[in-house]
Motif scaffolding. Structure first.
Motif, PDB file in Angstrom:
ATOM      1  N   ALA A 109      -6.564  -0.612  -0.998  1.00 60.15           N
ATOM      2  CA  ALA A 109      -5.323  -0.648  -1.779  1.00 60.15           C
ATOM      3  C   ALA A 109      -4.224   0.124  -1.053  1.00 60.15           C
ATOM      4  O   ALA A 109      -3.063  -0.306  -1.016  1.00 60.15           O
ATOM      5  CB  ALA A 109      -5.549  -0.072  -3.172  1.00 60.15           C
ATOM      6  N   ASP A 110      -4.582   1.252  -0.449  1.00 60.92           N
ATOM      7  CA  ASP A 110      -3.605   2.031   0.332  1.00 60.92           C
ATOM      8  C   ASP A 110      -3.230   1.318   1.624  1.00 60.92           C
ATOM      9  O   ASP A 110      -2.090   1.390   2.067  1.00 60.92           O
ATOM     10  CB  ASP A 110      -4.151   3.428   0.647  1.00 60.92           C
ATOM     11  CG  ASP A 110      -4.182   4.332  -0.569  1.00 60.92           C
ATOM     12  OD1 ASP A 110      -3.532   3.999  -1.587  1.00 60.92           O
ATOM     13  OD2 ASP A 110      -4.860   5.378  -0.499  1.00 60.92           O
ATOM     14  N   VAL A 111      -4.193   0.633   2.240  1.00 65.01           N
ATOM     15  CA  VAL A 111      -3.901  -0.155   3.439  1.00 65.01           C
ATOM     16  C   VAL A 111      -2.853  -1.208   3.091  1.00 65.01           C
ATOM     17  O   VAL A 111      -1.853  -1.371   3.802  1.00 65.01           O
ATOM     18  CB  VAL A 111      -5.177  -0.824   4.009  1.00 65.01           C
ATOM     19  CG1 VAL A 111      -4.835  -1.795   5.125  1.00 65.01           C
ATOM     20  CG2 VAL A 111      -6.170   0.225   4.490  1.00 65.01           C
ATOM     21  N   ALA A 112      -3.061  -1.924   1.997  1.00 69.36           N
ATOM     22  CA  ALA A 112      -2.131  -2.967   1.572  1.00 69.36           C
ATOM     23  C   ALA A 112      -0.743  -2.385   1.322  1.00 69.36           C
ATOM     24  O   ALA A 112       0.262  -2.949   1.767  1.00 69.36           O
ATOM     25  CB  ALA A 112      -2.666  -3.649   0.316  1.00 69.36           C
ATOM     26  N   ARG A 113      -0.677  -1.255   0.643  1.00 69.19           N
ATOM     27  CA  ARG A 113       0.607  -0.615   0.359  1.00 69.19           C
ATOM     28  C   ARG A 113       1.312  -0.220   1.646  1.00 69.19           C
ATOM     29  O   ARG A 113       2.507  -0.476   1.817  1.00 69.19           O
ATOM     30  CB  ARG A 113       0.398   0.615  -0.527  1.00 69.19           C
ATOM     31  CG  ARG A 113       1.695   1.314  -0.934  1.00 69.19           C
ATOM     32  CD  ARG A 113       1.434   2.557  -1.781  1.00 69.19           C
ATOM     33  NE  ARG A 113       0.466   3.474  -1.181  1.00 69.19           N
ATOM     34  CZ  ARG A 113       0.731   4.292  -0.167  1.00 69.19           C
ATOM     35  NH1 ARG A 113       1.917   4.307   0.388  1.00 69.19           N
ATOM     36  NH2 ARG A 113      -0.210   5.105   0.304  1.00 69.19           N
ATOM     37  N   ARG A 114       0.581   0.374   2.589  1.00 66.69           N
ATOM     38  CA  ARG A 114       1.173   0.794   3.865  1.00 66.69           C
ATOM     39  C   ARG A 114       1.698  -0.398   4.672  1.00 66.69           C
ATOM     40  O   ARG A 114       2.684  -0.276   5.392  1.00 66.69           O
ATOM     41  CB  ARG A 114       0.150   1.565   4.697  1.00 66.69           C
ATOM     42  CG  ARG A 114      -0.168   2.934   4.151  1.00 66.69           C
ATOM     43  CD  ARG A 114      -1.394   3.543   4.841  1.00 66.69           C
ATOM     44  NE  ARG A 114      -1.814   4.754   4.196  1.00 66.69           N
ATOM     45  CZ  ARG A 114      -1.390   5.964   4.523  1.00 66.69           C
ATOM     46  NH1 ARG A 114      -0.524   6.118   5.492  1.00 66.69           N
ATOM     47  NH2 ARG A 114      -1.832   7.017   3.880  1.00 66.69           N
ATOM     48  N   LEU A 115       1.023  -1.532   4.550  1.00 63.94           N
ATOM     49  CA  LEU A 115       1.422  -2.728   5.305  1.00 63.94           C
ATOM     50  C   LEU A 115       2.445  -3.579   4.552  1.00 63.94           C
ATOM     51  O   LEU A 115       3.022  -4.499   5.129  1.00 63.94           O
ATOM     52  CB  LEU A 115       0.193  -3.580   5.629  1.00 63.94           C
ATOM     53  CG  LEU A 115      -0.826  -2.955   6.574  1.00 63.94           C
ATOM     54  CD1 LEU A 115      -2.067  -3.834   6.672  1.00 63.94           C
ATOM     55  CD2 LEU A 115      -0.210  -2.716   7.947  1.00 63.94           C
ATOM     56  N   GLY A 116       2.621  -3.295   3.268  1.00 62.45           N
ATOM     57  CA  GLY A 116       3.542  -4.084   2.469  1.00 62.45           C
ATOM     58  C   GLY A 116       3.019  -5.471   2.154  1.00 62.45           C
ATOM     59  O   GLY A 116       3.783  -6.430   2.068  1.00 62.45           O
ATOM     60  N   VAL A 117       1.708  -5.577   1.996  1.00 65.96           N
ATOM     61  CA  VAL A 117       1.075  -6.858   1.664  1.00 65.96           C
ATOM     62  C   VAL A 117       0.194  -6.655   0.433  1.00 65.96           C
ATOM     63  O   VAL A 117      -0.077  -5.530   0.020  1.00 65.96           O
ATOM     64  CB  VAL A 117       0.222  -7.406   2.838  1.00 65.96           C
ATOM     65  CG1 VAL A 117       1.085  -7.611   4.077  1.00 65.96           C
ATOM     66  CG2 VAL A 117      -0.963  -6.489   3.149  1.00 65.96           C
ATOM     67  N   GLY A 118      -0.263  -7.751  -0.132  1.00 67.57           N
ATOM     68  CA  GLY A 118      -1.187  -7.672  -1.261  1.00 67.57           C
ATOM     69  C   GLY A 118      -2.591  -7.305  -0.794  1.00 67.57           C
ATOM     70  O   GLY A 118      -2.930  -7.428   0.390  1.00 67.57           O
ATOM     71  N   ARG A 119      -3.420  -6.884  -1.743  1.00 69.21           N
ATOM     72  CA  ARG A 119      -4.798  -6.518  -1.390  1.00 69.21           C
ATOM     73  C   ARG A 119      -5.581  -7.671  -0.794  1.00 69.21           C
ATOM     74  O   ARG A 119      -6.307  -7.480   0.185  1.00 69.21           O
ATOM     75  CB  ARG A 119      -5.524  -5.923  -2.599  1.00 69.21           C
ATOM     76  CG  ARG A 119      -5.092  -4.507  -2.857  1.00 69.21           C
ATOM     77  CD  ARG A 119      -5.912  -3.765  -3.858  1.00 69.21           C
ATOM     78  NE  ARG A 119      -6.872  -4.533  -4.579  1.00 69.21           N
ATOM     79  CZ  ARG A 119      -7.337  -4.220  -5.776  1.00 69.21           C
ATOM     80  NH1 ARG A 119      -6.922  -3.149  -6.392  1.00 69.21           N
ATOM     81  NH2 ARG A 119      -8.224  -4.969  -6.369  1.00 69.21           N
ATOM     82  N   PRO A 120      -5.450  -8.907  -1.318  1.00 70.30           N
ATOM     83  CA  PRO A 120      -6.194 -10.009  -0.685  1.00 70.30           C
ATOM     84  C   PRO A 120      -5.805 -10.196   0.787  1.00 70.30           C
ATOM     85  O   PRO A 120      -6.666 -10.444   1.624  1.00 70.30           O
ATOM     86  CB  PRO A 120      -5.822 -11.229  -1.534  1.00 70.30           C
ATOM     87  CG  PRO A 120      -5.469 -10.663  -2.876  1.00 70.30           C
ATOM     88  CD  PRO A 120      -4.800  -9.346  -2.573  1.00 70.30           C
ATOM     89  N   ALA A 121      -4.519 -10.056   1.089  1.00 70.96           N
ATOM     90  CA  ALA A 121      -4.076 -10.196   2.483  1.00 70.96           C
ATOM     91  C   ALA A 121      -4.629  -9.050   3.335  1.00 70.96           C
ATOM     92  O   ALA A 121      -5.044  -9.270   4.483  1.00 70.96           O
ATOM     93  CB  ALA A 121      -2.550 -10.221   2.566  1.00 70.96           C
ATOM     94  N   ALA A 122      -4.656  -7.837   2.782  1.00 72.06           N
ATOM     95  CA  ALA A 122      -5.213  -6.695   3.524  1.00 72.06           C
ATOM     96  C   ALA A 122      -6.703  -6.909   3.778  1.00 72.06           C
ATOM     97  O   ALA A 122      -7.189  -6.665   4.888  1.00 72.06           O
ATOM     98  CB  ALA A 122      -4.976  -5.391   2.755  1.00 72.06           C
ATOM     99  N   TYR A 123      -7.430  -7.364   2.753  1.00 70.72           N
ATOM    100  CA  TYR A 123      -8.859  -7.650   2.937  1.00 70.72           C
ATOM    101  C   TYR A 123      -9.064  -8.711   4.012  1.00 70.72           C
ATOM    102  O   TYR A 123      -9.965  -8.596   4.852  1.00 70.72           O
ATOM    103  CB  TYR A 123      -9.510  -8.103   1.628  1.00 70.72           C
ATOM    104  CG  TYR A 123      -9.978  -6.975   0.746  1.00 70.72           C
ATOM    105  CD1 TYR A 123     -11.078  -6.192   1.092  1.00 70.72           C
ATOM    106  CD2 TYR A 123      -9.316  -6.693  -0.443  1.00 70.72           C
ATOM    107  CE1 TYR A 123     -11.512  -5.156   0.278  1.00 70.72           C
ATOM    108  CE2 TYR A 123      -9.744  -5.646  -1.273  1.00 70.72           C
ATOM    109  CZ  TYR A 123     -10.843  -4.891  -0.903  1.00 70.72           C
ATOM    110  OH  TYR A 123     -11.268  -3.867  -1.700  1.00 70.72           O
TER     111      TYR A 123
END
Length: 158
Positions: A109-123
């Motif tokens: 969830a923090d990865v997604a926030r740092r990248l400015g993407v949704g959690r599915p995209a981060a996963y």
């Protein structure tokens, strides 16, 4: 800046543009060496893109002191080799994703926030990178190796 103890609230209150370091504990006779290490680690932290306060011993300081050590450079090349072989825009996204992963402590969830993407995209990004690198990115030791390799890579790029 010299601060007592671990610096706690004082370091947390400093703006990110201030390079500050703590050193110690140690005997009074070691103050000169502790201050030198704190100064060197603060400089290394700033030179490799670190944000916020740095505490000694600092991983960035170690990378800075080891400099062009062949074993360190080889380690980073081994870990990040598949990423380095990617085309430039994809390589930059991969490095950003890996940096976000280690900075977030593996919390997607923090990865997604740092990248400015949704959690599915981060996963999805992390799954692709895991396959590319042949590494389990949920393993803390793997994330530590990635963190070290990214710091070496950042130092080499400067």
């Amino acid at each position: 800046m010299l601060v007592p103890g671990d610096g706690g609230p004082l370091l947390a209150a400093l703006p990110a543009t201030v390079a500050a370091a703590t050193a110690g504990p140690g005997p009074f006779a070691a103050v000169t060496d502790l201050l030198r290490r704190a100064r060197d680690d603060a400089a290394a932290h700033a030179a490799t893109g670190g944000r916020g306060p740095v505490r000694v011993p600092a991983l960035r300081g170690l990378v800075h002191r080891l400099g062009d050590d062949p074993a360190l450079l080889g380690f980073a090349a081994d870990v990040l080799g598949p990423v380095a072989a990617l085309p430039a825009p994809v390589r930059a996204d991969a490095r950003d994703t890996l940096r976000a992963l280690v900075e977030a402590g593996g919390v997607v969830a923090d990865v997604a926030r740092r990248l400015g993407v949704g959690r599915p995209a981060a996963y999805a990004r992390l799954r692709r990178l895991s396959g590319l690198l042949g590494l389990d990115l949920t393993d803390p030791e793997v994330r530590t190796a990635l963190h070290l390799a990214l710091l070496v890579d950042a130092r080499a790029a400067r």
